[in-house]
Design a protein around this motif. Structure first.
Motif, PDB file in Angstrom:
ATOM      1  N   LYS A 136      25.425  37.811  30.603  1.00 28.14           N
ATOM      2  CA  LYS A 136      26.530  38.129  31.495  1.00 28.14           C
ATOM      3  C   LYS A 136      26.076  37.986  32.947  1.00 28.14           C
ATOM      4  O   LYS A 136      25.063  38.558  33.350  1.00 28.14           O
ATOM      5  CB  LYS A 136      26.976  39.572  31.226  1.00 28.14           C
ATOM      6  CG  LYS A 136      28.326  39.912  31.801  1.00 28.14           C
ATOM      7  CD  LYS A 136      28.768  41.299  31.337  1.00 28.14           C
ATOM      8  CE  LYS A 136      30.049  41.697  32.048  1.00 28.14           C
ATOM      9  NZ  LYS A 136      30.443  43.056  31.700  1.00 28.14           N
TER      10      LYS A 136
ATOM     11  N   GLU B  51      21.852  42.003  31.375  1.00 32.06           N
ATOM     12  CA  GLU B  51      23.225  42.315  30.968  1.00 32.06           C
ATOM     13  C   GLU B  51      23.687  41.243  30.007  1.00 32.06           C
ATOM     14  O   GLU B  51      23.461  40.060  30.239  1.00 32.06           O
ATOM     15  CB  GLU B  51      24.172  42.284  32.177  1.00 32.06           C
ATOM     16  CG  GLU B  51      24.188  43.548  33.006  1.00 32.06           C
ATOM     17  CD  GLU B  51      25.165  43.409  34.170  1.00 32.06           C
ATOM     18  OE1 GLU B  51      26.374  43.647  33.945  1.00 32.06           O
ATOM     19  OE2 GLU B  51      24.724  43.036  35.269  1.00 32.06           O
ATOM     20  N   LYS B  52      24.352  41.665  28.934  1.00 29.96           N
ATOM     21  CA  LYS B  52      24.860  40.661  28.001  1.00 29.96           C
ATOM     22  C   LYS B  52      26.130  41.151  27.315  1.00 29.96           C
ATOM     23  O   LYS B  52      26.447  42.337  27.346  1.00 29.96           O
ATOM     24  CB  LYS B  52      23.800  40.304  26.965  1.00 29.96           C
ATOM     25  CG  LYS B  52      23.366  41.479  26.119  1.00 29.96           C
ATOM     26  CD  LYS B  52      22.134  41.151  25.292  1.00 29.96           C
ATOM     27  CE  LYS B  52      21.586  42.471  24.765  1.00 29.96           C
ATOM     28  NZ  LYS B  52      20.294  42.364  24.140  1.00 29.96           N
ATOM     29  N   GLU B  53      26.851  40.220  26.718  1.00 34.63           N
ATOM     30  CA  GLU B  53      28.005  40.560  25.894  1.00 34.63           C
ATOM     31  C   GLU B  53      27.848  39.811  24.591  1.00 34.63           C
ATOM     32  O   GLU B  53      27.879  38.580  24.581  1.00 34.63           O
ATOM     33  CB  GLU B  53      29.301  40.143  26.604  1.00 34.63           C
ATOM     34  CG  GLU B  53      30.181  41.341  26.959  1.00 34.63           C
ATOM     35  CD  GLU B  53      31.445  40.914  27.679  1.00 34.63           C
ATOM     36  OE1 GLU B  53      31.616  41.329  28.833  1.00 34.63           O
ATOM     37  OE2 GLU B  53      32.239  40.151  27.081  1.00 34.63           O
TER      38      GLU B  53
ATOM     39  N   LYS C 144      27.612  37.415  37.290  1.00 33.03           N
ATOM     40  CA  LYS C 144      28.771  37.487  38.203  1.00 33.03           C
ATOM     41  C   LYS C 144      29.465  36.133  38.239  1.00 33.03           C
ATOM     42  O   LYS C 144      28.824  35.091  38.053  1.00 33.03           O
ATOM     43  CB  LYS C 144      28.281  37.798  39.617  1.00 33.03           C
ATOM     44  CG  LYS C 144      27.700  39.185  39.762  1.00 33.03           C
ATOM     45  CD  LYS C 144      28.754  40.158  40.202  1.00 33.03           C
ATOM     46  CE  LYS C 144      28.116  41.545  40.214  1.00 33.03           C
ATOM     47  NZ  LYS C 144      29.045  42.621  40.101  1.00 33.03           N
ATOM     48  N   LYS C 145      30.741  36.137  38.584  1.00 36.83           N
ATOM     49  CA  LYS C 145      31.431  34.841  38.692  1.00 36.83           C
ATOM     50  C   LYS C 145      30.814  34.067  39.853  1.00 36.83           C
ATOM     51  O   LYS C 145      30.388  34.637  40.863  1.00 36.83           O
ATOM     52  CB  LYS C 145      32.923  35.038  38.886  1.00 36.83           C
ATOM     53  CG  LYS C 145      33.311  35.667  40.198  1.00 36.83           C
ATOM     54  CD  LYS C 145      34.829  35.720  40.316  1.00 36.83           C
ATOM     55  CE  LYS C 145      35.195  36.423  41.627  1.00 36.83           C
ATOM     56  NZ  LYS C 145      36.616  36.662  41.759  1.00 36.83           N
TER      57      LYS C 145
END
Lengths: 469, 97
Positions: free
Chosen positions: B88, B81-83, B90-91
């Motif tokens: 990206k 997952e990336k932005e 989880k917090k």
């Protein structure tokens, strides 16, 4: 077909790389649906064959030694821009971002990589049944396993699709499948071949080496991939160990006590017959005592899982590989690893985590490392009196799918091969006499073990006892 | 070894295990631990020699060895997952805890 024969035919112009690569790809196409030696086949191999043909047409004698030779590599070896799964679901869609040193060396030597081979997940297993992508069948009898973990590499050579395939060996994963498939399998001295770009399993044990039809080919390919590498600080130089010489006549030690139980009678018969051949060839065969070798498997199942649990911590679903979502970061880790790993991998990680936990560290890992040091000392002592140790490669011929019901019985397949990795010495498996099972002739291997950096001795005796017979 | 211990090991090694797996691994790991206990016959507590291999550390100059950015694209391609150009995740901090 051997590498040497192909090379001669390329040089004489009798055949061309394009023809050979076409045949190789055609054979994979015909047979591999049944055998499943390959996880991926590289159709662009044909373009490389065209280039190899051009090189040969310009100055054939000046071409590197593996020009136009088809080769397969185990799928835990990184080949840039090609999928590298390690036989695991967690890396099902992972594409290598760089080349392993041995891939660079093979390419530089002119080899054409035609595909990647199936394996037990992260090289953990002795049958290839632990691959997340389904097992490989043994080409000599498809109702039986090809051995493992480099079972795909062994099957790729045994089915005739390539003259050489690269495997990796942490506790016998090159030699045992070679034994089951009737091939030569070579595990170098620890540090002789760079591990850069190999998926780490047991970092103090892992080595890459060739599976071939002849000892001559194994030597040729080993010499291409071996050598010191700035990217792997455990690689050795020519003077790390004392020089080991070839001899006209070898003294071969047989650890009799070690062979007293747990070996199939026919395998023992094939081994005895090979010892007789060694005597007939003029070598001395003597008994040696190696009491600690018999304890090797026990020490191995502490050291190896410990290293596995550390090395496989990197597969966490964060930067690459499969990610399975969860409510928080911890759940992402646990879900990704819970779904991504198979049972054997989980078992070894749990075991490794246990033996490394603070209350148990000295009782298990500390002791196993101490045993390992005692094994090295025992071995060095024995090698002052003899030149080579001989054992069967594996205690049985290839077994049927599903025959090893519990993990421990599967682990015992490696009883003769793991002491070699624990002590870091080189060893080779060459085919001995076959044994009969259900009307089929099944190959069985004999293992030669030499002192550190004694590969020349293994190649020398192996060529005399196998290639020249 | 108990089932609770297997569950704890699963947690330590960040592997989600279901009840059937806990049961199975408990039996299998017990069998392996019993087998490996043979090493106790060879070395006793307190005689644990620690040895270093024949090869020592190799050092190089602490400089950048590849063209900056030359791996960026291929590494980004592998991220689950990336932005944009960022990974990206989880917090990791929960203000309520």
């Amino acid at each position: 077909m051997t590498v040497r024969e192909l090379r001669d035919k390329y040089l004489s112009g009798e055949v061309s790389p394009v023809t050979v690569i076409k045949e190789s790809l055609g054979l994979i196409n015909d047979k591999d649906e049944e055998i499943h030696a390959y996880l991926d086949v590289y159709e662009n191999a044909l373009e490389e064959a065209v280039k190899a043909e051009e090189c040969l047409s310009i100055d054939k004698d000046d071409t590197p030694p593996l020009t136009g030779i088809p080769i397969a590599i185990k799928n835990n070896i990184l080949y840039k821009a090609h999928k590298a799964t390690g036989g695991s679901k967690i890396l099902e869609n992972y594409t290598a971002t760089y080349n392993a040193t041995i891939v660079d060396k093979l390419k530089k030597a002119g080899a054409i990589i035609v595909g990647s081979t199936n394996m037990d997940e992260f090289a953990m297993g002795s049958s290839t049944e632990n691959s997340a992508f389904g097992p490989t069948k043994n080409p000599t009898d498809i109702t039986r396993v090809p051995g493992g973990s480099s079972g795909g590499s062994a099957a790729a050579v045994a089915m005739g699709s390539v003259p050489v395939a690269i495997g990796t060996d942490t506790g016998g994963s090159i030699r045992q499948p070679a034994s089951y498939c009737g091939l030569v399998g070579f595990k170098p001295t620890y540090g002789a071949v760079s591990r850069y770009g190999l998926m780490a399993m047991g970092s103090s044990l892992d080595q890459a080496g060739p599976l071939t039809n002849t000892v001559t080919d194994a030597e040729l390919v080993h010499n291409v991939i071996a050598g010191q590498d700035n990217m792997d600080m455990t690689t050795i130089s020519n003077d790390t160990y004392p020089k080991v010489e070839e001899k006209d006549k070898y003294t071969i030690g047989v650890p009799r006590d070690f062979l007293a139980s747990g070996i199939d009678e026919d395998v023992l018969g094939a081994f005895e017959s090979h010892l007789e051949d060694l005597r007939l060839a003029g070598h001395d065969v003597v008994d040696v005592k190696l009491p600690l070798f018999a304890k090797g498997l026990a020490a191995y199942y502490v050291v190896m899982p410990a290293e596995v649990s550390s090395n496989l911590a990197r597969y966490d679903g964060i930067r690459y590989g499969s990610r399975v979502d969860g409510e928080d970061l911890l759940a992402v880790y646990e879900n990704s690893r819970g779904e991504g790993f198979g049972d054997e991998v989980k078992r070894r990680i749990l075991l490794g985590t246990y033996v490394l936990s603070s209350g148990y560290y000295d009782a298990y890992y500390g002791k196993a490392e101490a045993v390992r040091q005692l094994m090295r000392e025992e071995l060095n002592q024995v090698f002052t009196e003899i030149d080579i140790i001989a054992t069967p490669t594996a205690p049985t011929p290839a077994f049927k799918f599903g025959a090893q019901k519990d993990p421990l019985s599967m682990y015992k397949q490696d009883i003769f091969t793991v002491p070699v990795n624990l002590t870091g010495v080189p060893a080779i498996s060459i085919p001995a006499k076959s044994v009969e099972r259900e009307g089929k002739s099944l190959p069985v291997g004999v293992q030669y073990i030499a002192p550190h950096a004694g590969e020349v001795r293994l190649f020398d005796l192996g060529k005399r006892m196998h290639d020249q017979v | 070894m108990t089932k609770e211990e297997i569950k704890h090991l699963g947690h330590l090694s960040r592997i989600k295990l279901d009840d059937a797996q806990v049961e199975k691994f408990n039996i299998e790991i017990d069998a392996v631990l019993e087998y490996v206990s043979q090493i106790n016959e060879i070395v006793a507590e307190g005689e644990l020699t620690k040895t270093v291999g024949p090869v020592q550390n190799i050092f190089r100059e602490d400089v950048i060895t590849n063209e900056p950015g030359s791996y960026t694209e291929v590494l980004l391609d592998e991220m689950p997952e990336k932005e944009g150009d960022l990974l990206k995740v989880k917090k990791i901090l929960n203000p309520e805890e």
